[in-house]
Motif scaffolding. Structure first.
Motif, PDB file in Angstrom:
ATOM      1  N   ASP A 132      -5.369   4.465  -7.788  1.00 56.43           N
ATOM      2  CA  ASP A 132      -3.928   4.203  -7.656  1.00 56.43           C
ATOM      3  C   ASP A 132      -3.669   2.749  -7.304  1.00 56.43           C
ATOM      4  O   ASP A 132      -2.739   2.129  -7.831  1.00 56.43           O
ATOM      5  N   LYS A 168       4.845   5.161  -5.315  1.00 59.11           N
ATOM      6  CA  LYS A 168       4.414   5.682  -4.019  1.00 59.11           C
ATOM      7  C   LYS A 168       3.374   4.769  -3.379  1.00 59.11           C
ATOM      8  O   LYS A 168       3.362   4.588  -2.160  1.00 59.11           O
ATOM      9  N   THR A 169       2.507   4.174  -4.184  1.00 58.15           N
ATOM     10  CA  THR A 169       1.485   3.275  -3.666  1.00 58.15           C
ATOM     11  C   THR A 169       2.116   2.018  -3.097  1.00 58.15           C
ATOM     12  O   THR A 169       1.701   1.538  -2.034  1.00 58.15           O
ATOM     13  N   ARG A 211       3.120   7.415  -9.211  1.00 58.18           N
ATOM     14  CA  ARG A 211       2.078   7.119  -8.220  1.00 58.18           C
ATOM     15  C   ARG A 211       2.063   5.629  -7.873  1.00 58.18           C
ATOM     16  O   ARG A 211       1.758   5.265  -6.739  1.00 58.18           O
ATOM     17  N   PRO A 264      -2.919   6.595  -1.193  1.00 64.64           N
ATOM     18  CA  PRO A 264      -3.360   6.250  -2.548  1.00 64.64           C
ATOM     19  C   PRO A 264      -4.869   6.203  -2.668  1.00 64.64           C
ATOM     20  O   PRO A 264      -5.574   5.809  -1.741  1.00 64.64           O
ATOM     21  N   PHE A 280       1.631   9.827   1.870  1.00 62.81           N
ATOM     22  CA  PHE A 280       0.903   9.615   0.621  1.00 62.81           C
ATOM     23  C   PHE A 280      -0.234   8.639   0.877  1.00 62.81           C
ATOM     24  O   PHE A 280      -0.023   7.549   1.422  1.00 62.81           O
ATOM     25  N   SER A 339      10.577   8.998  -7.611  1.00 63.21           N
ATOM     26  CA  SER A 339       9.215   8.966  -7.090  1.00 63.21           C
ATOM     27  C   SER A 339       9.123   9.500  -5.665  1.00 63.21           C
ATOM     28  O   SER A 339       8.039   9.830  -5.202  1.00 63.21           O
TER      29      SER A 339
END
Length: 144
Positions: free
Chosen positions: A79, A30-31, A27, A75, A73, A105
């Motif tokens: 996150d 992705k953030t 995560r 967050p 995505f 990821s």
């Protein structure tokens, strides 16, 4: 004897699980990708060019039900605040080791895809990913 068992239980229960570390690092990656970088515009020396829009001639071309737009995505506040902590655990990794975590990821990236990128088997990619994740797990639990 009861105090020793209680102390051992508290020490084990305060340790983070490998699955939790994996989720937090995924995560965090992705953030990092989803947050806008406002300083990157100052690093470019290229003048913006004109954008040529695509002309749509048919109604079904513009509003086709077959075109599925993937959801980006987004967050959560946790996150964003946990991103630097989780990426700080990854400082112990080399650049090559971190690449395995970074590639995994992305959504729908299998070990076979990672193996094709590194030119090895999918078992090799899986074991290197696991080794990198265990290094991060060790660092995360040693800092608590």
């Amino acid at each position: 004897m009861a105090k020793l068992d209680t102390a051992r239980f508290l020490a084990v229960s305060s340790m983070l699980a490998v699955s939790e570390i994996e989720l937090r690092v995924m995560r965090a990656c992705k953030t990092v990708r989803s947050l806008p970088d406002r300083d990157v515009r100052f690093l470019r020396n290229v003048q913006p060019t004109s954008v040529q829009l695509q002309i749509v001639y048919e109604f079904l071309d513009a509003y086709s039900p077959d075109n599925v737009i993937p959801i980006r995505f987004r967050p959560t506040p946790f996150d964003v605040s946990d991103m630097l902590i989780a990426l700080g655990w990854c400082k112990c990794l080399t650049k090559q080791e971190f690449r395995y975590l970074w590639w995994r990821s992305f959504d729908n990236v299998s070990f076979k895809t990672v193996a094709a990128r590194i030119g090895r088997s999918d078992e090799t990619a899986r074991s290197r990913y696991r080794d990198a994740l265990l290094k991060v797990w060790y660092v995360a639990n040693s800092q608590q």
